[in-house]
Structure formats: structure tokens, C-alpha cells
Design an enzyme around this catalytic site. Structure first.
Site, PDB file in Angstrom:
ATOM      1  N   LYS A 155       0.848  -1.198   0.000  1.00  0.00           N
ATOM      2  CA  LYS A 155       0.000   0.000   0.000  1.00  0.00           C
ATOM      3  C   LYS A 155       0.883   1.246   0.000  1.00  0.00           C
ATOM      4  O   LYS A 155       1.910   1.277   0.688  1.00  0.00           O
ATOM      5  CB  LYS A 155      -0.903  -0.036   1.239  1.00  0.00           C
TER       6      LYS A 155
ATOM      7  N   SER B 238      -9.662   1.947   2.901  1.00  0.00           N
ATOM      8  CA  SER B 238      -8.791   2.690   2.014  1.00  0.00           C
ATOM      9  C   SER B 238      -7.756   1.823   1.285  1.00  0.00           C
ATOM     10  O   SER B 238      -7.150   2.282   0.328  1.00  0.00           O
ATOM     11  CB  SER B 238      -8.036   3.767   2.811  1.00  0.00           C
TER      12      SER B 238
ATOM     13  N   SER C 146      -9.866  -0.398   7.089  1.00  0.00           N
ATOM     14  CA  SER C 146      -9.292  -0.290   5.743  1.00  0.00           C
ATOM     15  C   SER C 146      -8.610  -1.529   5.181  1.00  0.00           C
ATOM     16  O   SER C 146      -8.253  -1.545   4.006  1.00  0.00           O
ATOM     17  CB  SER C 146      -8.298   0.865   5.691  1.00  0.00           C
TER      18      SER C 146
HETATM   19  N1  GLN Z   1     -13.024   4.352   6.359  1.00  0.00           N
HETATM   20  C1  GLN Z   1     -12.412   4.767   7.574  1.00  0.00           C
HETATM   21  C2  GLN Z   1     -12.009   6.218   7.499  1.00  0.00           C
HETATM   22  O1  GLN Z   1     -12.217   6.806   6.473  1.00  0.00           O
HETATM   23  C3  GLN Z   1     -11.250   3.883   7.911  1.00  0.00           C
HETATM   24  C4  GLN Z   1     -10.038   4.204   7.127  1.00  0.00           C
HETATM   25  C5  GLN Z   1      -8.873   3.324   7.501  1.00  0.00           C
HETATM   26  O2  GLN Z   1      -9.023   2.300   8.150  1.00  0.00           O
HETATM   27  N2  GLN Z   1      -7.703   3.774   7.117  1.00  0.00           N
HETATM   28  O3  GLN Z   1     -11.517   6.769   8.429  1.00  0.00           O
END
Ligand code: GLN
Length: 476
Positions: free
Chosen positions: A79, A154, A178
Site C-alpha cells: 500500500k 482505504s 481499511s
Molecule cells: N473508512 C475509515 C475512514 O475513512 C477507515 C479508514 C482506515 O481504516 N484507514 O476513516
């Protein structure tokens, strides 16, 4: 079987038995990536040359008759918020568009010690803020199951890359879901480790008390292998601990399904959840029951506070973490400002996308004098209550089963204009981060052609157990 359809264990065996070389394996993935990623857009950077030379190195080791580690020569993706030395690391943000990582993250260092083979860096929501990978400054990634849908986020690029066989495994990060939610949307396995089980050194910080790095793989066994390689304490991350987790490659105590007590929290089957998803999840729970596990209803009574609590704490930490991007120390710099403050403001305005700015504003507000007690401090107290709920439940059960997301993968653009609807897709995943627990997402069925993931939550440092529980369903 096609080289690009293998699991880690199968690919390792093929290399050791000289059925194919690491170079051939690498080339097969690069060829597929070149063709397929035009439609999926999972990768932001492809490190073709270093991958091929690494493959040759592994082939030399095999030719010399040396024993190779299980991840040696196995093509993977990282990532793009995790640093790989001398490779661009953008966090999918314009502010770091041309930033070259000066060192390896500890997880990458550990993978390199196993002679891993990195194909490239994968797309994400800018600074990992989002649930669809649409917040990337470099375009959206698409779901390999249906190109009109999101891969989740994400870590959407990592999940789509694994699901589309563009790599054998990937690393993601999970602050509020994410790793698990994109794994669920893309029909693969994702493990969010216990807070502290994996070093965060070299992970570009979003919310430091919630962030964890973890594997995204095709099978539970592969998740074990990658987790085994990256876990452990690190003196460069003082929140990491030398974990008590057993070495997975030594056959550890097998989980006996008939001794298993599994909790199902009543608060997780809510209005607004897709009834088809609920059906698939309930069928999976029933399968465990049929196999002999004891299913018990448990209560996690503060579940409804988890989302508001997360959306105070995560943006607060983000606003502090992102203060370092000032146009002076890192990345993009709008040097035409009339004074220093102007340079700061212009660089940040140019460099950050709308969601990142929204989070910084939310967090700055929650931390500001006069509001700190009402928002941040109260959220911290609620966080403790959420953790207490889990502690209570785990006195009765070994693991907790829940859905990962209330819906399968949604359409591109469906939620992007409405941040609150987007935040709602994190409803089943954020509690785990607030409580610092390990959880996996594993495919358990489909709604139409779209995969649905089951979440298995465990006690701290019981990754081994939840992975074993997952493997039981996977084999069934
Ligand atoms: N969707 C969540 C957010 O936008 C989690 C994102 C993540 O785990 N990096 O904060």
C-alpha cells in the site's frame, strides 16, 4: 494451473521443486499487471526493474541449492502509505506526489530479509481516509468483480490487486476498517492485527492510536504466513510489543470446533443493513453451529457510539499528524507565498484533497480550547466503554462473529458526495480499532455476483485463534 492463480504456499513449492523460476513467476505477474491494471488501476507505481533483478537473485539462491524462505520470490504489492526505500511514496496525495522514501518501513525490511519480491505500490484513499479508494488524488481503483463498483477502502488498491491476481499478496493498513472492508468487497482475506502486534515504523501516520499494518491474501493460510513474517516488537515503534503469538509454521494448538464458544453481538444486526448480506452472514454463523461450535448472543452495548467516537478520535489524531506537511519539511511546496504563513497555507491548500481537509478541520475543532473536553475527552471515555464491552463479552466467548460491512461493494460515485453515508459503511469495523483488537475478514458468500465478508474478532494477540477459526469455515 496458471502461475498467476497460485497461493503463496503453492508458488513456494513450485519454486523449490523448480517447476518454474522466480523470474518466470515475476514475468507472469508483470505481464498480467500490464494488461489488466489498465481497467482496475490498482497500482500507483510499478517497480519492474527491481522486481526482476530480485527474482534473479532468488533463482541464484535456488540454483546454489540454498533453502529459501517461504516468501522469497513471491510477488507482492505494498500500500502506498508504507515506505519502500528509494521508491516513490505518495499516500495518494498531491502533497507527497514526488516524495521518494528515504528508508524501508520495518515491515518492508522484514519482508526483504525473506527475499520478498515487490511489484509496486498500490492505490488508496488519500492518507487512508475513506472507504472506497475514490479519495485518491490519482484516480479511483475499480472492483475486479464489477468494474462499475468500488473495491472498498482505504486499502482498495491492495485488495483489488490480490483479487485480480496482479500479485500474490499485499500489505494494507487498517485504522477503522481499511484492510477488512476492501477484503470483504473484493472476496479475499484481510487481517487487522492487534494494536502493537506489527511495527508502524515507516507507515505514514493517519491516526496513530488506531493504525495497524496487516496482510491481504487469497487464503487464511497465506495471511498466517505474511503475518508471521511482519509481526513482532520493534525498537523504532515504542507502541509495538514482542508478541506472545506462537510461531505459525510450527503446528500450534489446533482449535477444536466442539470446544469453541462463539459470540454474536445483537447490536450488529441493525436496521439499514442489506437483508441479503444479513442472510449470508447468518448462514455462515449457522455453519459454525452445525459443525459443533456453541453460538451465544452477546451484547456490545456501546456499539452505536463507536462511529461518532471514531470520527472524533481519528480526525483529532490526523489533524496533529498532518501538521508536519507544511510545504517546508516534506513534499509539495508553494514557495511563492508572501511570508512563511502564506507558504504553509498555499502548500496545504494545493496539496490536500477535500476529505483530508474535512478531517483536519473536524480534528482541529475537536481539539480546540473550549471544545476539547466536550468532544475529544468525552470520545476517549466512550472508547474505554467500548473496550470494556469487549472485555466483558470475551469472558463468555472465544471469538465474536459479525458482518464486515452493511452492504456489498457499492457503485463508484454512489456515496462520494455524501461523507456521512460513506462513514456509515465503517459501522461494523471501527470498534475493533478503538478497542485495539485483532480481526479478520474472510469471504463467506455472495449477494448476486458480489462477495460478502465475515468478520471474526478475537482477544488481544489471539490472531492464531481467529485465523484457525477462519480456516475452519474456509475449508467447509
Ligand atoms: N473508512 C475509515 C475512514 O475513512 C477507515 C479508514 C482506515 O481504516 N484507514 O476513516
Amino acid at each position: 494451473m496458471e502461475l498467476t492463480e497460485l497461493t503463496i504456499t503453492q508458488a513456494h513449492e513450485g519454486l523449490v521443486k523448480k517447476e518454474f523460476s522466480a523470474f518466470e513467476l515475476c514475468q507472469a505477474y508483470l505481464a498480467r499487471l500490464e494488461k489488466k491494471d489498465k481497467e482496475i488501476s490498482a497500482f500507483l507505481t510499478v517497480t519492474k526493474d527491481s522486481a526482476l533483478s530480485q527474482a534473479k537473485k532468488v533463482d541464484d539462491m535456488i540454483l546454489e541449492g540454498r533453502e529459501i524462505p517461504v516468501l522469497a520470490g513471491i510477488p507482492c504489492a505494498i500500500k502506498d502509505n508504507i515506505l519502500v526505500e528509494d521508491v516513490r511514496c505518495t499516500v495518494a496525495s498531491k502533497i507527497l506526489e514526488n516524495y521518494i522514501a528515504p528508508y524501508d518501513a520495518t515491515v518492508v525490511k522484514k519482508l526483504k530479509e525473506e527475499n520478498c519480491l515487490i511489484l509496486g505500490k498500490t492505490n488508496l484513499d488519500e492518507f487512508a481516509m475513506g472507504s472506497s479508494t475514490e479519495n485518491s488524488a490519482f484516480g479511483s481503483t475499480r472492483n475486479p468483480y464489477d468494474l462499475s463498483r468500488v473495491p472498498g477502502g482505504s486499502s482498495g488498491g491492495s485488495a483489488a490487486a490480490v483479487a485480480a491476481n496482479l500479485c500474490l499478496y499485499a500489505l494494507g493498513s487498517d485504522t477503522g476498517g481499511s484492510i477488512r472492508q476492501p477484503a470483504s468487497f473484493c472476496g479475499i482475506v484481510g487481517l487487522k492485527p492487534t494494536y502493537g502486534a506489527v511495527s508502524r515504523y515507516g507507515l505514514i501516520a493517519f491516526a496513530s492510536s488506531l493504525d495497524q499494518i496487516g496482510p491481504i491474501t487469497k487464503t487464511v493460510e497465506d495471511a498466517k504466513i505474511v503475518f508471521e513474517a511482519i509481526k513482532g516488537g520493534d525498537e523504532l515503534d515504542s507502541t509495538s510489543v514482542e508478541s506472545k503469538i506462537a510461531n505459525f509454521r510450527v503446528p500450534a494448538a489446533r482449535v477444536q470446533i466442539s470446544n469453541l464458544r462463539i459470540g454474536v453481538p445483537k447490536e450488529y444486526f441493525i436496521k439499514g443493513m442489506d437483508p441479503e448480506v444479513e442472510k449470508v452472514i447468518k448462514e455462515a454463523i449457522k455453519k459454525y453451529e452445525e459443525m459443533g461450535a456453541k453460538i451465544e448472543e452477546v451484547s456490545l452495548s456501546h456499539t452505536e457510539c463507536a462511529l461518532p467516537c471514531y470520527y472524533i478520535i481519528a480526525p483529532s489524531e490526523a489533524s496533529a499528524n498532518l501538521a508536519r506537511y507544511d510545504g517546508i519539511k516534506y513534499g509539495l511546496s508553494e514557495s511563492k507565498g508572501k511570508d512563511l504563513l502564506d507558504v504553509y497555507l498555499k502548500s496545504r491548500e494545493e496539496g490536500f484533497g477535500p476529505e483530508v481537509r474535512r478531517r483536519i478541520m473536524l480534528g482541529t475543532y475537536a481539539l480546540s480550547a473550549g471544545y476539547y473536553e466536550a468532544y475529544y475527552l468525552r470520545a476517549q471515555k466512550v472508547r474505554t466503554l467500548i473496550k470494556d464491552d469487549f472485555d466483558q463479552a470475551f469472558k463468555e466467548v472465544d471469538a465474536i462473529l459479525t458482518p464486515v460491512s452493511p452492504t456489498p461493494a457499492f457503485k463508484l460515485r454512489e456515496k462520494i458526495t455524501d461523507p456521512l453515508t460513506m462513514y456509515l459503511s465503517d459501522i461494523f469495523t471501527v470498534s475493533v480499532n478503538l478497542a485495539g483488537l485483532p480481526a479478520i475478514s474472510l469471504p463467506c458468500g455472495k449477494v448476486g455476483k458480489l462477495p460478502v465478508g465475515l468478520q471474526i474478532i478475537g482477544k488481544p494477540f489471539e490472531e492464531e485463534k481467529i485465523l484457525a477459526i477462519g480456516e475452519i469455515l474456509e475449508k467447509a
